[in-house]
Scaffold this motif. Structure first.
Motif, PDB file in Angstrom:
ATOM      1  N   GLN A  71      -4.716 -64.038-110.842  1.00  0.00           N
ATOM      2  CA  GLN A  71      -4.311 -62.729-110.353  1.00  0.00           C
ATOM      3  C   GLN A  71      -5.400 -61.696-110.649  1.00  0.00           C
ATOM      4  O   GLN A  71      -6.066 -61.764-111.682  1.00  0.00           O
ATOM      5  N   TYR A  72      -5.551 -60.753-109.726  1.00  0.00           N
ATOM      6  CA  TYR A  72      -6.508 -59.673-109.954  1.00  0.00           C
ATOM      7  C   TYR A  72      -6.020 -58.412-109.258  1.00  0.00           C
ATOM      8  O   TYR A  72      -5.173 -58.452-108.351  1.00  0.00           O
ATOM      9  N   ALA A  73      -6.573 -57.293-109.679  1.00  0.00           N
ATOM     10  CA  ALA A  73      -6.185 -56.007-109.105  1.00  0.00           C
ATOM     11  C   ALA A  73      -7.001 -55.722-107.849  1.00  0.00           C
ATOM     12  O   ALA A  73      -8.207 -55.994-107.816  1.00  0.00           O
ATOM     13  N   PRO A  74      -6.373 -55.176-106.801  1.00  0.00           N
ATOM     14  CA  PRO A  74      -7.105 -54.797-105.584  1.00  0.00           C
ATOM     15  C   PRO A  74      -7.878 -53.501-105.820  1.00  0.00           C
ATOM     16  O   PRO A  74      -7.503 -52.425-105.344  1.00  0.00           O
ATOM     17  N   PHE A  75      -8.967 -53.631-106.556  1.00  0.00           N
ATOM     18  CA  PHE A  75      -9.697 -52.457-107.026  1.00  0.00           C
ATOM     19  C   PHE A  75     -11.190 -52.733-106.947  1.00  0.00           C
ATOM     20  O   PHE A  75     -11.644 -53.855-107.199  1.00  0.00           O
ATOM     21  N   ALA A  76     -11.959 -51.704-106.566  1.00  0.00           N
ATOM     22  CA  ALA A  76     -13.427 -51.805-106.500  1.00  0.00           C
ATOM     23  C   ALA A  76     -13.829 -53.031-105.676  1.00  0.00           C
ATOM     24  O   ALA A  76     -13.314 -53.237-104.583  1.00  0.00           O
ATOM     25  N   ASN A  77     -14.746 -53.873-106.208  1.00  0.00           N
ATOM     26  CA  ASN A  77     -15.211 -55.062-105.487  1.00  0.00           C
ATOM     27  C   ASN A  77     -14.556 -56.342-106.007  1.00  0.00           C
ATOM     28  O   ASN A  77     -15.120 -57.432-105.903  1.00  0.00           O
ATOM     29  N   ASN A  78     -13.364 -56.208-106.574  1.00  0.00           N
ATOM     30  CA  ASN A  78     -12.699 -57.363-107.168  1.00  0.00           C
ATOM     31  C   ASN A  78     -12.455 -58.491-106.165  1.00  0.00           C
ATOM     32  O   ASN A  78     -12.623 -59.672-106.492  1.00  0.00           O
ATOM     33  N   GLN A  79     -12.042 -58.152-104.952  1.00  0.00           N
ATOM     34  CA  GLN A  79     -11.707 -59.201-103.988  1.00  0.00           C
ATOM     35  C   GLN A  79     -12.903 -60.095-103.700  1.00  0.00           C
ATOM     36  O   GLN A  79     -12.791 -61.328-103.712  1.00  0.00           O
ATOM     37  N   SER A  80     -14.049 -59.506-103.454  1.00  0.00           N
ATOM     38  CA  SER A  80     -15.247 -60.292-103.176  1.00  0.00           C
ATOM     39  C   SER A  80     -15.616 -61.166-104.367  1.00  0.00           C
ATOM     40  O   SER A  80     -15.948 -62.347-104.219  1.00  0.00           O
ATOM     41  N   PHE A  81     -15.533 -60.590-105.566  1.00  0.00           N
ATOM     42  CA  PHE A  81     -15.897 -61.320-106.782  1.00  0.00           C
ATOM     43  C   PHE A  81     -14.989 -62.521-106.999  1.00  0.00           C
ATOM     44  O   PHE A  81     -15.451 -63.654-107.197  1.00  0.00           O
ATOM     45  N   PHE A  82     -13.680 -62.309-106.953  1.00  0.00           N
ATOM     46  CA  PHE A  82     -12.747 -63.397-107.247  1.00  0.00           C
ATOM     47  C   PHE A  82     -12.689 -64.426-106.117  1.00  0.00           C
ATOM     48  O   PHE A  82     -12.577 -65.627-106.375  1.00  0.00           O
ATOM     49  N   ASP A  83     -12.781 -63.980-104.872  1.00  0.00           N
ATOM     50  CA  ASP A  83     -12.774 -64.933-103.762  1.00  0.00           C
ATOM     51  C   ASP A  83     -13.980 -65.870-103.821  1.00  0.00           C
ATOM     52  O   ASP A  83     -13.886 -67.049-103.461  1.00  0.00           O
ATOM     53  N   ASN A  84     -15.107 -65.362-104.281  1.00  0.00           N
ATOM     54  CA  ASN A  84     -16.332 -66.166-104.323  1.00  0.00           C
ATOM     55  C   ASN A  84     -16.400 -67.105-105.526  1.00  0.00           C
ATOM     56  O   ASN A  84     -16.994 -68.186-105.440  1.00  0.00           O
ATOM     57  N   TYR A  85     -15.794 -66.707-106.654  1.00  0.00           N
ATOM     58  CA  TYR A  85     -16.043 -67.442-107.894  1.00  0.00           C
ATOM     59  C   TYR A  85     -14.792 -67.964-108.599  1.00  0.00           C
ATOM     60  O   TYR A  85     -14.906 -68.564-109.666  1.00  0.00           O
ATOM     61  N   TYR A  86     -13.611 -67.782-108.021  1.00  0.00           N
ATOM     62  CA  TYR A  86     -12.398 -68.165-108.748  1.00  0.00           C
ATOM     63  C   TYR A  86     -12.354 -69.650-109.085  1.00  0.00           C
ATOM     64  O   TYR A  86     -11.764 -70.056-110.096  1.00  0.00           O
ATOM     65  N   GLN A  87     -12.982 -70.491-108.259  1.00  0.00           N
ATOM     66  CA  GLN A  87     -12.950 -71.933-108.520  1.00  0.00           C
ATOM     67  C   GLN A  87     -13.753 -72.321-109.758  1.00  0.00           C
ATOM     68  O   GLN A  87     -13.600 -73.426-110.282  1.00  0.00           O
ATOM     69  N   ASP A  88     -14.606 -71.426-110.225  1.00  0.00           N
ATOM     70  CA  ASP A  88     -15.414 -71.691-111.419  1.00  0.00           C
ATOM     71  C   ASP A  88     -14.930 -70.890-112.622  1.00  0.00           C
ATOM     72  O   ASP A  88     -15.637 -70.796-113.628  1.00  0.00           O
ATOM     73  N   MET A  89     -13.739 -70.316-112.530  1.00  0.00           N
ATOM     74  CA  MET A  89     -13.257 -69.406-113.570  1.00  0.00           C
ATOM     75  C   MET A  89     -12.123 -69.991-114.395  1.00  0.00           C
ATOM     76  O   MET A  89     -11.326 -70.786-113.907  1.00  0.00           O
ATOM     77  N   LEU A  90     -12.084 -69.564-115.638  1.00  0.00           N
ATOM     78  CA  LEU A  90     -10.908 -69.705-116.491  1.00  0.00           C
ATOM     79  C   LEU A  90     -10.667 -68.333-117.100  1.00  0.00           C
ATOM     80  O   LEU A  90     -11.512 -67.812-117.826  1.00  0.00           O
ATOM     81  N   VAL A  91      -9.550 -67.712-116.769  1.00  0.00           N
ATOM     82  CA  VAL A  91      -9.224 -66.374-117.256  1.00  0.00           C
ATOM     83  C   VAL A  91      -8.195 -66.490-118.375  1.00  0.00           C
ATOM     84  O   VAL A  91      -7.151 -67.132-118.211  1.00  0.00           O
ATOM     85  N   ILE A  92      -8.498 -65.888-119.520  1.00  0.00           N
ATOM     86  CA  ILE A  92      -7.583 -65.875-120.661  1.00  0.00           C
ATOM     87  C   ILE A  92      -7.222 -64.424-120.951  1.00  0.00           C
ATOM     88  O   ILE A  92      -8.081 -63.621-121.318  1.00  0.00           O
ATOM     89  N   ASN A  93      -5.968 -64.081-120.778  1.00  0.00           N
ATOM     90  CA  ASN A  93      -5.489 -62.727-121.041  1.00  0.00           C
ATOM     91  C   ASN A  93      -4.639 -62.689-122.311  1.00  0.00           C
ATOM     92  O   ASN A  93      -4.105 -63.714-122.747  1.00  0.00           O
TER      93      ASN A  93
END
Length: 262
Positions: A71-93
């Motif tokens: 999940q990410y916020a629809p803010f700034a350039n977040n969509q481009s960043f997460f759409d391009n790299y989410y497959q290589d990410m592990l997010v720990i909140n």
């Protein structure tokens, strides 16, 4: 437990001459992003709730977005960043830093403890994977405790780096000394260091520093290879000014880290 054990494992920093075969393992990059990032506008999005105080401005008209299962916020350039790299990410909140103090929070974030003396994950990674490499732990500022597992190399831009890596030359000019003179200088330096290390009155810390100095010099020839990969001045951007007059040379730091890894 891993962090605690690592902090007690080696009493003397390891710093050896670089092996001729180089390094072919993994690269670990950590970014210390100070300044209280608002994670509710990045990768821990929060929507406003009826009857409650407003949390985020973007959720007045937009919904939380997802890329894969992130999940990410629809803010700034977040969509481009997460759409391009989410497959290589592990997010720990939701990591509990055990404090509301900024200084202690930084300490806990990078060492896993609220007390001094424990190493960063970068120091442990470098000491475990590349203890014999001369640039196994590059640091550009921020928290950098090593707990004597290894020594880090601090870089603040590339000014004077050529001279540091190859001190026989000064900015591409004629050699400062003949090879015979340089050989004599190195021999004198070696003998002087050994003489100082044989002093029975030296403290352990002094002897350790002399040993590290001597071992670093023995890998100097291999360190010159770094010059082949150091970015040219015209490839560097220098510092750029961000919002609120913040200054950053992060892009150049990435270039130097990639050069050292090569």
């Amino acid at each position: 437990m891993l962090l605690g054990a690592a902090g007690l494992s080696l009493p003397v920093p390891r710093l050896y001459a670089a092996p001729s075969e180089g390094y072919s393992g993994r690269l670990l990059v950590t970014l210390q992003c100070d300044g209280a990032w608002d994670v509710t506008s990045f990768c821990d999005p929060k929507s406003n709730q009826p009857g409650e105080k407003e949390i985020t401005q973007w959720s007045r008209s937009d919904d939380i977005q997802t890329a894969g299962n992130i999940q990410y916020a629809p803010f700034a350039n977040n969509q481009s960043f997460f759409d391009n790299y989410y497959q290589d990410m592990l997010v720990i909140n939701g990591v509990d830093m055990q404090t509301n103090s900024h200084t202690t929070g930084v300490l806990h974030n990078w060492s896993g403890r609220n007390t001094e003396g424990y190493p960063t994950i970068t120091a442990m990674f470098a000491a475990n994977n590349a203890p014999e490499q001369p640039l196994s732990y590059l640091n550009f500022g921020g928290y950098s405790q090593t707990a004597n597992l290894i020594r880090y190399s601090r870089l603040n831009g590339g000014a004077g780096l050529d001279f540091l890596l190859d001190p026989a030359y000064l900015f591409g000019r004629t050699p400062l000394s003949t090879e015979v003179n340089l050989t004599n200088i190195r021999e004198f330096r070696k003998n002087k260091t050994q003489e100082m290390m044989s002093d029975a009155t030296l403290m352990n810390r002094q002897k350790g520093n002399l040993q590290a100095y001597n071992l670093a010099l023995s890998g100097q020839d291999n360190l010159k290879k770094f010059l082949d990969y150091v970015p040219d001045d015209n490839e560097l951007e220098g510092g750029i000014t961000l919002a609120n007059k913040r200054f950053s040379d992060l892009r150049d730091q990435v270039r130097f880290a990639a050069a050292a890894f090569q």
